[in-house]
Design a protein around this motif. Structure first.
Motif, PDB file in Angstrom:
ATOM      1  N   ARG A 104      71.708   8.363  42.059  1.00  0.00           N
ATOM      2  CA  ARG A 104      71.563   7.697  40.753  1.00  0.00           C
ATOM      3  C   ARG A 104      71.212   8.702  39.678  1.00  0.00           C
ATOM      4  O   ARG A 104      71.766   8.666  38.578  1.00  0.00           O
ATOM      5  CB  ARG A 104      70.506   6.595  40.821  1.00  0.00           C
ATOM      6  CG  ARG A 104      70.971   5.362  41.547  1.00  0.00           C
ATOM      7  CD  ARG A 104      70.102   4.152  41.262  1.00  0.00           C
ATOM      8  NE  ARG A 104      68.695   4.343  41.487  1.00  0.00           N
ATOM      9  CZ  ARG A 104      68.069   4.116  42.637  1.00  0.00           C
ATOM     10  NH1 ARG A 104      68.739   3.698  43.692  1.00  0.00           N
ATOM     11  NH2 ARG A 104      66.773   4.305  42.743  1.00  0.00           N
ATOM     12  N   LEU A 105      70.310   9.623  39.994  1.00  0.00           N
ATOM     13  CA  LEU A 105      69.923  10.658  39.017  1.00  0.00           C
ATOM     14  C   LEU A 105      71.093  11.565  38.667  1.00  0.00           C
ATOM     15  O   LEU A 105      71.201  12.053  37.545  1.00  0.00           O
ATOM     16  CB  LEU A 105      68.768  11.500  39.564  1.00  0.00           C
ATOM     17  CG  LEU A 105      67.418  10.805  39.640  1.00  0.00           C
ATOM     18  CD1 LEU A 105      66.410  11.687  40.379  1.00  0.00           C
ATOM     19  CD2 LEU A 105      66.907  10.450  38.259  1.00  0.00           C
ATOM     20  N   GLN A 127      68.891  -2.555  51.596  1.00  0.00           N
ATOM     21  CA  GLN A 127      70.089  -3.123  52.218  1.00  0.00           C
ATOM     22  C   GLN A 127      71.271  -2.167  52.138  1.00  0.00           C
ATOM     23  O   GLN A 127      72.001  -1.987  53.112  1.00  0.00           O
ATOM     24  CB  GLN A 127      70.442  -4.456  51.549  1.00  0.00           C
ATOM     25  CG  GLN A 127      69.450  -5.557  51.845  1.00  0.00           C
ATOM     26  CD  GLN A 127      69.654  -6.777  50.969  1.00  0.00           C
ATOM     27  OE1 GLN A 127      70.031  -6.668  49.796  1.00  0.00           O
ATOM     28  NE2 GLN A 127      69.409  -7.955  51.539  1.00  0.00           N
ATOM     29  N   LEU A 128      71.455  -1.546  50.976  1.00  0.00           N
ATOM     30  CA  LEU A 128      72.560  -0.594  50.833  1.00  0.00           C
ATOM     31  C   LEU A 128      72.342   0.620  51.722  1.00  0.00           C
ATOM     32  O   LEU A 128      73.265   1.085  52.389  1.00  0.00           O
ATOM     33  CB  LEU A 128      72.718  -0.162  49.378  1.00  0.00           C
ATOM     34  CG  LEU A 128      73.860   0.824  49.145  1.00  0.00           C
ATOM     35  CD1 LEU A 128      75.203   0.186  49.473  1.00  0.00           C
ATOM     36  CD2 LEU A 128      73.839   1.348  47.734  1.00  0.00           C
ATOM     37  N   SER A 129      71.114   1.121  51.750  1.00  0.00           N
ATOM     38  CA  SER A 129      70.785   2.269  52.587  1.00  0.00           C
ATOM     39  C   SER A 129      71.157   2.003  54.039  1.00  0.00           C
ATOM     40  O   SER A 129      71.788   2.835  54.696  1.00  0.00           O
ATOM     41  CB  SER A 129      69.285   2.568  52.465  1.00  0.00           C
ATOM     42  OG  SER A 129      68.881   3.535  53.388  1.00  0.00           O
ATOM     43  N   GLU A 130      70.806   0.831  54.516  1.00  0.00           N
ATOM     44  CA  GLU A 130      71.113   0.464  55.897  1.00  0.00           C
ATOM     45  C   GLU A 130      72.615   0.268  56.098  1.00  0.00           C
ATOM     46  O   GLU A 130      73.176   0.711  57.095  1.00  0.00           O
ATOM     47  CB  GLU A 130      70.365  -0.821  56.254  1.00  0.00           C
ATOM     48  CG  GLU A 130      70.408  -1.151  57.721  1.00  0.00           C
ATOM     49  CD  GLU A 130      69.491  -2.324  58.043  1.00  0.00           C
ATOM     50  OE1 GLU A 130      70.016  -3.307  58.592  1.00  0.00           O
ATOM     51  OE2 GLU A 130      68.296  -2.237  57.740  1.00  0.00           O
ATOM     52  N   ARG A 131      73.263  -0.352  55.139  1.00  0.00           N
ATOM     53  CA  ARG A 131      74.691  -0.668  55.283  1.00  0.00           C
ATOM     54  C   ARG A 131      75.553   0.585  55.359  1.00  0.00           C
ATOM     55  O   ARG A 131      76.500   0.645  56.140  1.00  0.00           O
ATOM     56  CB  ARG A 131      75.172  -1.535  54.125  1.00  0.00           C
ATOM     57  CG  ARG A 131      76.627  -1.935  54.312  1.00  0.00           C
ATOM     58  CD  ARG A 131      77.131  -2.900  53.299  1.00  0.00           C
ATOM     59  NE  ARG A 131      76.551  -4.216  53.489  1.00  0.00           N
ATOM     60  CZ  ARG A 131      76.942  -5.290  52.822  1.00  0.00           C
ATOM     61  NH1 ARG A 131      77.908  -5.188  51.929  1.00  0.00           N
ATOM     62  NH2 ARG A 131      76.382  -6.441  53.028  1.00  0.00           N
ATOM     63  N   ILE A 132      75.248   1.611  54.538  1.00  0.00           N
ATOM     64  CA  ILE A 132      76.101   2.805  54.542  1.00  0.00           C
ATOM     65  C   ILE A 132      75.445   3.993  55.251  1.00  0.00           C
ATOM     66  O   ILE A 132      75.958   5.094  55.216  1.00  0.00           O
ATOM     67  CB  ILE A 132      76.557   3.188  53.116  1.00  0.00           C
ATOM     68  CG1 ILE A 132      75.373   3.585  52.227  1.00  0.00           C
ATOM     69  CG2 ILE A 132      77.350   2.063  52.484  1.00  0.00           C
ATOM     70  CD1 ILE A 132      75.783   4.150  50.877  1.00  0.00           C
ATOM     71  N   SER A 133      74.317   3.736  55.912  1.00  0.00           N
ATOM     72  CA  SER A 133      73.613   4.760  56.717  1.00  0.00           C
ATOM     73  C   SER A 133      73.278   6.001  55.896  1.00  0.00           C
ATOM     74  O   SER A 133      73.567   7.138  56.304  1.00  0.00           O
ATOM     75  CB  SER A 133      74.446   5.144  57.942  1.00  0.00           C
ATOM     76  OG  SER A 133      74.687   4.017  58.741  1.00  0.00           O
ATOM     77  N   VAL A 134      72.694   5.767  54.733  1.00  0.00           N
ATOM     78  CA  VAL A 134      72.255   6.840  53.843  1.00  0.00           C
ATOM     79  C   VAL A 134      70.808   6.549  53.492  1.00  0.00           C
ATOM     80  O   VAL A 134      70.442   5.393  53.269  1.00  0.00           O
ATOM     81  CB  VAL A 134      73.138   6.868  52.566  1.00  0.00           C
ATOM     82  CG1 VAL A 134      72.589   7.812  51.535  1.00  0.00           C
ATOM     83  CG2 VAL A 134      74.562   7.250  52.919  1.00  0.00           C
ATOM     84  N   SER A 135      69.983   7.576  53.443  1.00  0.00           N
ATOM     85  CA  SER A 135      68.571   7.352  53.139  1.00  0.00           C
ATOM     86  C   SER A 135      68.380   6.844  51.716  1.00  0.00           C
ATOM     87  O   SER A 135      69.221   7.063  50.836  1.00  0.00           O
ATOM     88  CB  SER A 135      67.770   8.650  53.338  1.00  0.00           C
ATOM     89  OG  SER A 135      68.049   9.552  52.280  1.00  0.00           O
ATOM     90  N   MET A 136      67.246   6.192  51.505  1.00  0.00           N
ATOM     91  CA  MET A 136      66.939   5.713  50.158  1.00  0.00           C
ATOM     92  C   MET A 136      66.737   6.890  49.215  1.00  0.00           C
ATOM     93  O   MET A 136      67.081   6.809  48.034  1.00  0.00           O
ATOM     94  CB  MET A 136      65.727   4.796  50.181  1.00  0.00           C
ATOM     95  CG  MET A 136      66.094   3.467  50.795  1.00  0.00           C
ATOM     96  SD  MET A 136      64.821   2.194  50.827  1.00  0.00           S
ATOM     97  CE  MET A 136      63.843   2.479  49.429  1.00  0.00           C
ATOM     98  N   GLY A 137      66.236   7.998  49.725  1.00  0.00           N
ATOM     99  CA  GLY A 137      66.096   9.196  48.903  1.00  0.00           C
ATOM    100  C   GLY A 137      67.444   9.691  48.402  1.00  0.00           C
ATOM    101  O   GLY A 137      67.574  10.117  47.254  1.00  0.00           O
ATOM    102  N   THR A 138      68.446   9.630  49.271  1.00  0.00           N
ATOM    103  CA  THR A 138      69.793  10.035  48.864  1.00  0.00           C
ATOM    104  C   THR A 138      70.332   9.099  47.791  1.00  0.00           C
ATOM    105  O   THR A 138      70.902   9.554  46.795  1.00  0.00           O
ATOM    106  CB  THR A 138      70.743  10.061  50.071  1.00  0.00           C
ATOM    107  OG1 THR A 138      70.293  11.066  50.995  1.00  0.00           O
ATOM    108  CG2 THR A 138      72.174  10.354  49.662  1.00  0.00           C
ATOM    109  N   GLY A 151      77.558   8.184  43.589  1.00  0.00           N
ATOM    110  CA  GLY A 151      77.362   7.003  44.421  1.00  0.00           C
ATOM    111  C   GLY A 151      77.885   5.746  43.769  1.00  0.00           C
ATOM    112  O   GLY A 151      78.500   5.773  42.709  1.00  0.00           O
ATOM    113  N   PRO A 152      77.626   4.616  44.428  1.00  0.00           N
ATOM    114  CA  PRO A 152      78.123   3.346  43.895  1.00  0.00           C
ATOM    115  C   PRO A 152      77.418   2.975  42.586  1.00  0.00           C
ATOM    116  O   PRO A 152      76.273   3.375  42.348  1.00  0.00           O
ATOM    117  CB  PRO A 152      77.786   2.323  44.983  1.00  0.00           C
ATOM    118  CG  PRO A 152      77.049   3.026  46.044  1.00  0.00           C
ATOM    119  CD  PRO A 152      76.944   4.459  45.701  1.00  0.00           C
ATOM    120  N   LYS A 153      78.114   2.220  41.763  1.00  0.00           N
ATOM    121  CA  LYS A 153      77.539   1.729  40.514  1.00  0.00           C
ATOM    122  C   LYS A 153      76.311   0.878  40.837  1.00  0.00           C
ATOM    123  O   LYS A 153      76.301   0.145  41.829  1.00  0.00           O
ATOM    124  CB  LYS A 153      78.589   0.889  39.789  1.00  0.00           C
ATOM    125  CG  LYS A 153      78.167   0.365  38.453  1.00  0.00           C
ATOM    126  CD  LYS A 153      79.321  -0.402  37.829  1.00  0.00           C
ATOM    127  CE  LYS A 153      78.913  -1.019  36.517  1.00  0.00           C
ATOM    128  NZ  LYS A 153      80.004  -1.806  35.935  1.00  0.00           N
TER     129      LYS A 153
END
Length: 80
Positions: A25-26, A9-20, A30-32
């Protein structure tokens, strides 16, 4: 109530891949995020806070800085 978003859902909302998102996170970027067992969730509140802290508008941070003073050598070159 503060809604929790999945990675998808976040990936779609901010148009960033899940890999990104995973790389962020690593790298502690990004967002908390919240870990619920093996699940990763993002709160809408934390997303809004993170987005408000991002640069916005049409100019970069450097565009808002005052221009650098001309160097003497540059002034002499331009007047000759």
């Amino acid at each position: 109530m503060n809604k929790l978003l999945t990675e998808e859902q976040l990936s779609e909302r901010i148009s960033v891949s899940m890999g990104t998102l995973r790389r962020w996170r690593l790298e502690s970027r990004g967002p908390k995020f919240h870990k619920l067992g093996s699940l990763v969730r993002y709160s809408e509140y934390d997303l809004e806070i993170w987005l408000q802290g991002r640069p916005s508008g049409g100019e970069s941070e450097t565009a808002r800085l005052p221009p650098k003073p001309a160097r003497k050598a540059d002034l002499l070159r331009n007047t000759g």
